[in-house]
Motif scaffolding. Structure first.
Motif, short mmCIF file in Angstrom:
data_model
loop_
_atom_site.label_atom_id
_atom_site.label_comp_id
_atom_site.label_asym_id
_atom_site.label_seq_id
_atom_site.Cartn_x
_atom_site.Cartn_y
_atom_site.Cartn_z
N ASN A 1 2.63 12.73 -1.76
CA ASN A 1 2.66 12.16 -0.43
C ASN A 1 4.06 11.67 -0.05
OD1 ASN A 1 1.63 11.13 2.01
ND2 ASN A 1 1.21 9.14 1.10
N ILE A 2 4.77 11.12 -1.02
CA ILE A 2 6.02 10.41 -0.71
C ILE A 2 7.27 11.24 -0.96
CG2 ILE A 2 7.45 8.44 -1.44
CD1 ILE A 2 4.73 6.99 -2.00
N SER B 1 -1.44 12.41 -6.07
CA SER B 1 -1.50 12.19 -4.63
C SER B 1 -0.39 11.26 -4.16
CB SER B 1 -2.88 11.62 -4.24
OG SER B 1 -3.13 10.41 -4.93
N PHE B 2 -0.02 10.28 -5.00
CA PHE B 2 1.05 9.34 -4.65
C PHE B 2 2.40 10.06 -4.53
CE2 PHE B 2 4.38 6.34 -5.91
CZ PHE B 2 4.16 5.29 -5.03
N GLY B 3 2.78 10.80 -5.58
CA GLY B 3 4.05 11.50 -5.56
C GLY B 3 4.13 12.60 -4.52
N TYR C 1 -2.55 1.23 6.88
CA TYR C 1 -3.53 1.13 5.80
C TYR C 1 -4.82 0.53 6.38
CZ TYR C 1 -5.83 -0.44 1.54
OH TYR C 1 -6.74 -0.67 0.53
N HIS D 1 0.85 -1.19 0.00
CA HIS D 1 0.00 0.00 0.00
C HIS D 1 0.88 1.24 0.00
CE1 HIS D 1 -3.13 -2.87 0.85
NE2 HIS D 1 -2.54 -3.23 1.97
N PRO D 2 0.41 2.33 -0.60
CA PRO D 2 1.25 3.53 -0.75
C PRO D 2 1.35 4.37 0.52
CG PRO D 2 -0.89 3.92 -1.74
CD PRO D 2 -0.89 2.48 -1.29
N TRP E 1 7.78 3.87 1.89
CA TRP E 1 8.18 4.23 0.53
C TRP E 1 9.28 5.29 0.55
CZ3 TRP E 1 6.47 2.79 -4.48
CH2 TRP E 1 5.53 1.76 -4.49
N THR F 1 8.63 16.67 -8.69
CA THR F 1 7.32 16.11 -9.03
C THR F 1 6.87 16.80 -10.32
OG1 THR F 1 6.10 17.72 -7.66
CG2 THR F 1 6.67 15.61 -6.65
N ALA G 1 3.41 6.53 3.15
CA ALA G 1 4.54 7.43 2.92
C ALA G 1 5.82 6.97 3.61
CB ALA G 1 4.19 8.84 3.39
#
Length: 294
Positions: free
Chosen positions: A69-70, A65-67, A159, A37-38, A43, A119, A40
């Motif tokens: 966040n991490i 949202s993925f980038g 998660y 799960h993504p 990762w 990003t 933060a």
């Protein structure tokens, strides 16, 4: 290219990534349940671990949202300052990014230590078509050694579940046509007219922040600075006034069509075509005259 996850789907993704583009020289695979799960924390630690071993000059993620966040968390672990929401790359350390909700563009030069972390607003870049060279190309796939991966990164967040709405319509972020409604639609019931129009056009449905806050539609349909950034071939806006925060999320659309009964609405300043009219008359007429989607 760094991929992380677990199971057969990860290996399939790695095989595709290895041959998807001639610029990919190596695919790094981190296979562990910790990356299912993504979240933060794990990762970001993974990116730190890979960077310390490989010493890349740039680390790039999509500005979703993925980038978002991490990458900032990974940048903090590596003690560098990220450059976010890039819409143009001029040189290896010179980038253009929007500021003031997209009303101004800022050119920045990165002068810090490696890596330069970015990003990228993917809607600002044209996708490269597949070529015979890329299909013949196959980059090596390497497994990331996770023996020194810090276990204390797990547990700071957890998660719980993923909730998504099933729909036959295209995904909002990738749709060729987007039909968006604003506060002018007045109710969730009236939004169903927009959904029927989207079905006829094969389009995705979007909404303004005001419409989402009013409870007309769920927040995953929000387009704008605090929602999704879209750049479809055709963007249809009904009852959208054109607040600066909304324009920041759709101004890169190829063709913008606006329908609003207020002739002075700001949306008309960015629209390629505008119609001053009552959307409760315009939408039914469109539904009547448009042919059914095959």
């Amino acid at each position: 290219m760094l991929l992380a996850g677990s199971g057969p789907s990860l290996q399939e993704a790695a095989a595709y990534a290895a041959s998807c583009h001639p610029s990919v020289s190596k695919v790094l695979v981190a296979d562990s349940d910790r990356f299912m799960h993504p979240l933060a924390e794990p990762w970001a630690r993974l990116i730190q671990l890979v960077q310390q071993r490989e010493n890349f000059s740039h680390i790039v993620a999509a500005s979703g949202s993925f980038g978002k966040n991490i990458l900032p968390r990974a940048a903090a672990l590596l003690d560098v300052s990220p450059v976010t929401d890039v819409i143009e790359i001029s040189e290896s350390t010179k980038f253009v990014r929007p500021i003031y909700a997209g009303n101004a563009l800022c050119t920045v030069r990165y002068t810090g230590a490696h890596p330069c972390m970015l990003t990228i607003r993917s809607t600002s870049f044209q996708a490269q078509p597949d070529s015979t060279d890329s299909k013949a190309h196959k980059a090596p796939i390497s497994q990331v050694d996770l023996s020194t991966f810090e276990e204390d990164t797990i547990g700071k967040s957890q998660y719980v579940k993923l909730t998504s709405q099933e729909s036959e319509r295209p995904d909002l972020g990738n749709a060729r046509i987007v039909v968006t409604g604003g506060r002018g639609l007045k109710s969730a019931e009236n939004f169903k007219m927009l959904e029927k129009l989207a079905e006829k056009l094969g389009a995705a449905v979007g909404a303004t922040r005001a419409a989402v806050d009013a409870g007309f539609v769920p927040n995953d349909l929000q387009v704008g600075q605090t929602g999704k950034i879209v750049a479809p071939e055709l963007y249809l806006a009904f009852g959208v006034s054109g607040a600066i925060q909304h324009l920041a999320g759709m101004r890169d659309s190829k063709v913008i069509v606006a329908v609003n009964k207020d002739a002075d609405a700001p949306i008309f300043q960015v629209a390629d075509y505008g119609l001053v009219g009552d959307l409760f008359e315009v939408i039914p007429e469109l539904l009547e005259k448009l042919p059914e989607k095959n």
